[in-house]
Design an enzyme around this catalytic site. Structure first.
Site, PDB file in Angstrom:
ATOM      1  CD  GLU A 121     -14.711  15.926  49.877  1.00 14.80           C
ATOM      2  OE1 GLU A 121     -15.954  15.790  49.846  1.00 14.80           O
ATOM      3  OE2 GLU A 121     -13.974  15.146  50.495  1.00 14.80           O
ATOM      4  CB  CYS A 124     -21.901  20.939  47.575  1.00 17.42           C
ATOM      5  SG  CYS A 124     -20.995  20.803  49.127  1.00 17.42           S
TER       6      CYS A 124
END
Length: 500
Positions: A242, A276
């Protein structure tokens, strides 16, 4: 490996009494092992006993996570405030509530997720049983970043537990207050024969990656992701990455600038921009930029006041290293809003940069701070070309009153996730998979996708030992007639016919 000073420290390991899964275990908060290998071997042995496989055990561990969140809510909020100056609102919305929702969802659906999944059969297997069994991988490693240190620990942990694995957690040493709670408090709520927390920095993580795991789940940046992937490749270990990236945000000329500004400013400054999936830059026409800049200034002032540094709603940069990096980015383009910084307070003001060139540093790296560059384009086609010249992002955003514009951006680009006319609200739906594509990551999680990520989808066919005569079609000596019949029998179909 000797566990000398600076070596890995195991929370919930060693001579600690094993948790029973149904209630908190009050033991020594942190125990150390004589060797790294011993602890991993103990966890593997626990898995091979079958201890983690029953639904009752998995549910008990999930209930332990739920109690951990309830019992320690205030302590967790205080730790998040200490690490990132997160407000109670942001801590609740993005860390505690999301983690609790994942636990609750897994508890409600655990038995249905675990059930064998029946599949369609062909004529040749109509009398047989064909299904997919969801079995745990074994011993999995979860490496956690610092920006959402609770959420990004517990959400994948829920999936790993629900899937029946033993787990090693590696929290970030950067978010020290949360790391301490995860090391000292969390193990009391889990069966310590099946779960462990390892402490340390990059050196310890490197040592950890030298060992074989059955799955590695890593959240962080692409540079470290490549290191983790290379380490996993030595053992052919499956991996979930991720990662981040530069998330584009296209704003069409027909938008109401204040609505866009409200939504973009909040998502860009949430957690001081250390997210993010935050919009990393805006693409719009020169005309829209001229309307959007004052709207952004209005939104920032309403949200954080005339002096955002005094606002309790705005977080801080995690440490000096990241502060210095962000301070350097303030020199790109021209500051239209904000631009102030205070190293002693790790404060970066909500900032908007205009006249930004594509080659400048702020457009070459993920920002991870409350800085928003604006790049002007002449058309939707130019915006899409700009997006497609770059690496595929973790998230992509488009604002327009016209659905056909949103649909064009969606159809002609690629990203891990997409949201039209808002920021990262797609992440609030556990029914949607979360993850990247290309350099922004691989693999998906959240909700049932987390369970699937930590499960081996085992293909199973159980055939009858009787009626051997039917198999004569496939045995030598071969004939054209048998081949034709066999090919028909092997065609997959959902029929209820019986092979006589």
């Amino acid at each position: 490996m000797e566990l000398s000073k600076g070596g890995p420290g195991w929370a919930g390991a060693g001579d600690c009494r094993k948790g029973e899964g149904s209630r908190p275990i009050h033991t020594a908060l942190s125990c150390r092992m004589d060797s790294f290998e011993d602890r991993l071997r103990q966890l593997r042995e626990a898995f091979h006993t079958g201890r983690t496989r029953p639904a009752e055990f998995r549910a008990a561990q999930l209930q332990g996570l739920s109690r951990f969140l309830r019992d320690n809510k205030q302590q967790l909020q205080e730790a998040l405030a200490q690490d990132l100056r997160k407000s109670a609102f942001e801590s609740e919305v993005s860390e505690i509530a999301i983690s609790q929702a994942e636990v609750d969802l897994a508890l409600r659906n655990l038995r249905s997720w675990m059930k064998d999944e029946k599949v369609s059969k062909n004529l040749a297997t109509q009398l047989d049983s064909a299904f997919i069994r969801k079995e745990p991988f074994g011993l999995v490693l979860i490496i956690v970043p610092w920006n959402y240190p609770l959420n990004l620990t517990l959400v994948p942990l829920v999936g790993a537990i629900a899937a029946g694995n033993c787990v090693v957690l590696k929290p970030s040493e950067t978010s020290k207050a949360i790391e301490k709670i995860l090391a000292e408090v969390l193990p009391r709520y889990l069966d310590q024969s099946c779960f462990a927390v390892v402490l340390g920095g990059p050196q310890e993580t490197s040592k950890l990656l030298e060992h074989r795991f059955d799955h590695i789940f890593f959240t962080g940046n692409a540079y470290v992701g490549k290191i983790v992937m290379a380490a996993a490749a030595k053992h052919l270990t499956p991996i979930t990455l991720e990662l981040g990236g530069k998330n584009p945000c296209y704003v069409d000329d027909d938008c109401d600038p204040q609505t866009v500004a409200n939504r973009v400013a909040w998502f860009r400054c949430f957690n001081a921009g250390q997210t993010c999936v935050a919009p990393d830059y805006i693409l719009c026409s020169q005309e829209m930029q001229e309307r959007l800049v004052p709207a952004l200034q209005n939104a920032i002032t309403r949200f954080y006041g005339d002096n955002p540094q005094t606002s309790p709603s705005l977080g801080r940069i995690i440490n000096q290293k990241h502060f210095k990096r962000l301070q350097g980015l303030l020199g790109c383009g021209r500051v239209a809003i904000g631009g102030q910084s205070d190293e002693s307070d790790l404060y970066i003001a909500p900032t908007v940069l205009v006249d930004v060139q594509e080659t400048e540093p702020v457009m070459q790296e993920e920002i991870f701070g409350p800085i928003l560059p604006m790049v002007t384009v002449r058309s939707l086609d130019e915006a899409i070309d700009f997006i497609n010249r770059r690496e595929k992002p973790l998230a992509l955003y488009a604002f327009s009153k016209r659905s056909q514009v949103i649909k064009q951006v969606l159809a002609r680009t690629s990203s891990g996730g997409f949201c039209g006319n808002d920021g990262f609200m797609h992440m609030t739906l556990s029914s949607l998979p979360f993850g990247g594509v290309g350099s922004s990551g691989m693999g998906r999680y959240h909700g049932k996708f987390s369970f699937d990520t930590f499960s081996n989808q085992r293909a199973c066919l159980l055939r009858s030992p009787r009626m051997e005569k039917i198999n004569d079609l496939r045995y030598p000596p071969y004939s054209r007639r048998n081949l034709r019949v066999l090919l028909v029998a092997m065609e997959e179909r959902s029929c209820s016919c019986t092979l006589l």
